[in-house]
Design a protein around this motif. Structure first.
Motif, PDB file in Angstrom:
ATOM      1  N   LEU A  32       0.833  -1.206   0.000  1.00  0.00           N
ATOM      2  CA  LEU A  32       0.000   0.000   0.000  1.00  0.00           C
ATOM      3  C   LEU A  32       0.865   1.254   0.000  1.00  0.00           C
ATOM      4  N   TYR A  33       1.917   1.260   0.780  1.00  0.00           N
ATOM      5  CA  TYR A  33       2.815   2.417   0.796  1.00  0.00           C
ATOM      6  C   TYR A  33       3.396   2.661  -0.591  1.00  0.00           C
ATOM      7  N   GLU A  34       3.851   1.598  -1.232  1.00  0.00           N
ATOM      8  CA  GLU A  34       4.424   1.724  -2.578  1.00  0.00           C
ATOM      9  C   GLU A  34       3.389   2.283  -3.552  1.00  0.00           C
ATOM     10  N   VAL A  35       2.208   1.747  -3.523  1.00  0.00           N
ATOM     11  CA  VAL A  35       1.164   2.150  -4.469  1.00  0.00           C
ATOM     12  C   VAL A  35       0.684   3.577  -4.198  1.00  0.00           C
ATOM     13  N   MET A  36       0.579   3.929  -2.920  1.00  0.00           N
ATOM     14  CA  MET A  36       0.012   5.222  -2.565  1.00  0.00           C
ATOM     15  C   MET A  36       1.023   6.360  -2.527  1.00  0.00           C
ATOM     16  N   LYS A  83       0.654   4.717  -9.065  1.00  0.00           N
ATOM     17  CA  LYS A  83      -0.041   3.482  -9.396  1.00  0.00           C
ATOM     18  C   LYS A  83      -1.476   3.441  -8.888  1.00  0.00           C
ATOM     19  N   LEU A  84      -1.775   4.102  -7.782  1.00  0.00           N
ATOM     20  CA  LEU A  84      -3.115   4.015  -7.223  1.00  0.00           C
ATOM     21  C   LEU A  84      -4.156   4.502  -8.230  1.00  0.00           C
ATOM     22  N   ASP A  85      -3.859   5.576  -8.930  1.00  0.00           N
ATOM     23  CA  ASP A  85      -4.772   6.072  -9.963  1.00  0.00           C
ATOM     24  C   ASP A  85      -5.046   5.017 -11.019  1.00  0.00           C
ATOM     25  N   ALA A  86      -4.015   4.290 -11.411  1.00  0.00           N
ATOM     26  CA  ALA A  86      -4.157   3.284 -12.461  1.00  0.00           C
ATOM     27  C   ALA A  86      -4.870   2.029 -11.957  1.00  0.00           C
ATOM     28  N   ILE A  87      -4.567   1.628 -10.732  1.00  0.00           N
ATOM     29  CA  ILE A  87      -5.151   0.409 -10.174  1.00  0.00           C
ATOM     30  C   ILE A  87      -6.587   0.643  -9.729  1.00  0.00           C
ATOM     31  N   VAL A  88      -6.826   1.804  -9.117  1.00  0.00           N
ATOM     32  CA  VAL A  88      -8.142   2.110  -8.551  1.00  0.00           C
ATOM     33  C   VAL A  88      -8.582   3.488  -9.067  1.00  0.00           C
ATOM     34  N   TRP A 113     -10.775   4.939  -2.517  1.00  0.00           N
ATOM     35  CA  TRP A 113      -9.574   5.376  -1.816  1.00  0.00           C
ATOM     36  C   TRP A 113      -9.807   5.576  -0.326  1.00  0.00           C
ATOM     37  N   SER A 114     -11.001   5.952   0.075  1.00  0.00           N
ATOM     38  CA  SER A 114     -11.293   6.158   1.490  1.00  0.00           C
ATOM     39  C   SER A 114     -10.979   4.899   2.292  1.00  0.00           C
ATOM     40  N   GLY A 115     -11.464   3.762   1.828  1.00  0.00           N
ATOM     41  CA  GLY A 115     -11.184   2.496   2.503  1.00  0.00           C
ATOM     42  C   GLY A 115      -9.713   2.136   2.460  1.00  0.00           C
ATOM     43  N   ILE A 116      -9.080   2.404   1.333  1.00  0.00           N
ATOM     44  CA  ILE A 116      -7.657   2.093   1.182  1.00  0.00           C
ATOM     45  C   ILE A 116      -6.828   2.917   2.166  1.00  0.00           C
ATOM     46  N   THR A 147      -7.868   4.213   4.963  1.00  0.00           N
ATOM     47  CA  THR A 147      -8.173   3.758   6.318  1.00  0.00           C
ATOM     48  C   THR A 147      -7.384   2.503   6.656  1.00  0.00           C
ATOM     49  N   ILE A 148      -7.355   1.554   5.736  1.00  0.00           N
ATOM     50  CA  ILE A 148      -6.592   0.321   5.958  1.00  0.00           C
ATOM     51  C   ILE A 148      -5.110   0.641   6.130  1.00  0.00           C
ATOM     52  N   SER A 149      -4.593   1.466   5.249  1.00  0.00           N
ATOM     53  CA  SER A 149      -3.176   1.822   5.317  1.00  0.00           C
ATOM     54  C   SER A 149      -2.837   2.497   6.640  1.00  0.00           C
ATOM     55  N   GLY A 150      -3.653   3.441   7.062  1.00  0.00           N
ATOM     56  CA  GLY A 150      -3.410   4.142   8.321  1.00  0.00           C
ATOM     57  C   GLY A 150      -3.479   3.217   9.518  1.00  0.00           C
ATOM     58  N   THR A 151      -4.433   2.309   9.501  1.00  0.00           N
ATOM     59  CA  THR A 151      -4.571   1.346  10.592  1.00  0.00           C
ATOM     60  C   THR A 151      -3.351   0.443  10.666  1.00  0.00           C
ATOM     61  N   LEU A 152      -2.865  -0.006   9.517  1.00  0.00           N
ATOM     62  CA  LEU A 152      -1.671  -0.849   9.500  1.00  0.00           C
ATOM     63  C   LEU A 152      -0.470  -0.086  10.035  1.00  0.00           C
ATOM     64  N   GLU A 153      -0.297   1.153   9.605  1.00  0.00           N
ATOM     65  CA  GLU A 153       0.846   1.945  10.070  1.00  0.00           C
ATOM     66  C   GLU A 153       0.827   2.128  11.585  1.00  0.00           C
ATOM     67  N   LYS A 154      -0.351   2.329  12.150  1.00  0.00           N
ATOM     68  CA  LYS A 154      -0.470   2.533  13.589  1.00  0.00           C
ATOM     69  C   LYS A 154      -0.206   1.261  14.386  1.00  0.00           C
ATOM     70  N   ASN A 155      -0.428   0.115  13.777  1.00  0.00           N
ATOM     71  CA  ASN A 155      -0.360  -1.144  14.513  1.00  0.00           C
ATOM     72  C   ASN A 155       0.875  -1.996  14.217  1.00  0.00           C
ATOM     73  N   LEU A 156       1.700  -1.593  13.296  1.00  0.00           N
ATOM     74  CA  LEU A 156       2.870  -2.390  12.923  1.00  0.00           C
ATOM     75  C   LEU A 156       4.157  -1.666  13.301  1.00  0.00           C
ATOM     76  N   ALA A 157       4.669  -1.991  14.468  1.00  0.00           N
ATOM     77  CA  ALA A 157       5.914  -1.365  14.918  1.00  0.00           C
ATOM     78  C   ALA A 157       7.082  -1.715  13.991  1.00  0.00           C
ATOM     79  N   GLY A 158       7.033  -2.879  13.361  1.00  0.00           N
ATOM     80  CA  GLY A 158       8.126  -3.339  12.509  1.00  0.00           C
ATOM     81  C   GLY A 158       8.381  -2.489  11.284  1.00  0.00           C
ATOM     82  N   ILE A 159       7.419  -1.667  10.904  1.00  0.00           N
ATOM     83  CA  ILE A 159       7.640  -0.854   9.704  1.00  0.00           C
ATOM     84  C   ILE A 159       8.650   0.265   9.946  1.00  0.00           C
ATOM     85  N   PHE A 160       8.968   0.500  11.198  1.00  0.00           N
ATOM     86  CA  PHE A 160       9.965   1.522  11.535  1.00  0.00           C
ATOM     87  C   PHE A 160      11.277   0.912  12.045  1.00  0.00           C
ATOM     88  N   ALA A 161      11.384  -0.406  11.981  1.00  0.00           N
ATOM     89  CA  ALA A 161      12.576  -1.089  12.485  1.00  0.00           C
ATOM     90  C   ALA A 161      13.743  -0.940  11.505  1.00  0.00           C
TER      91      ALA A 161
END
Length: 84
Positions: free
Chosen positions: A22-26, A31-36, A42-45, A47-61
């Motif tokens: 999602l980070y790569e696409v967004m 690519k997001l324009d082309a895919i979706v 995009w609202s749901g996308i 929301t999902i992306s933000g929720t993942l970022e808040k809950n995955l400590a490993g993305i900042f490791a």
């Protein structure tokens, strides 16, 4: 209209790989324009992306790339063992 939120459960590996994609696409491409092309989706996308970022400590490791490679490898193995 039902106002109950929809819950989606992902394994930590699924969440990690999806977050990266999602980070790569967004953020890293147009690519997001082309895919979706429907911007209402995009609202749901976002929301999902933000929720993942808040809950995955490993993305900042510091070993992010290694963690991502491991998660991808495990998921591919679970899906049948061959990357397409």
């Amino acid at each position: 209209m039902d106002e109950e939120p929809v819950l989606i459960k992902l394994t930590p590996d699924q969440a990690f790989v999806l977050s990266d994609w999602l980070y790569e696409v967004m953020m890293e491409s147009d690519k997001l324009d082309a895919i979706v092309p429907d911007r209402a989706v995009w609202s749901g996308i976002y929301t999902i992306s933000g929720t993942l970022e808040k809950n995955l400590a490993g993305i900042f490791a510091p070993d992010y790339e290694e963690r991502l490679a491991g998660a991808r490898s495990r998921l591919i193995e679970l899906m049948g063992g061959s990357e397409q």
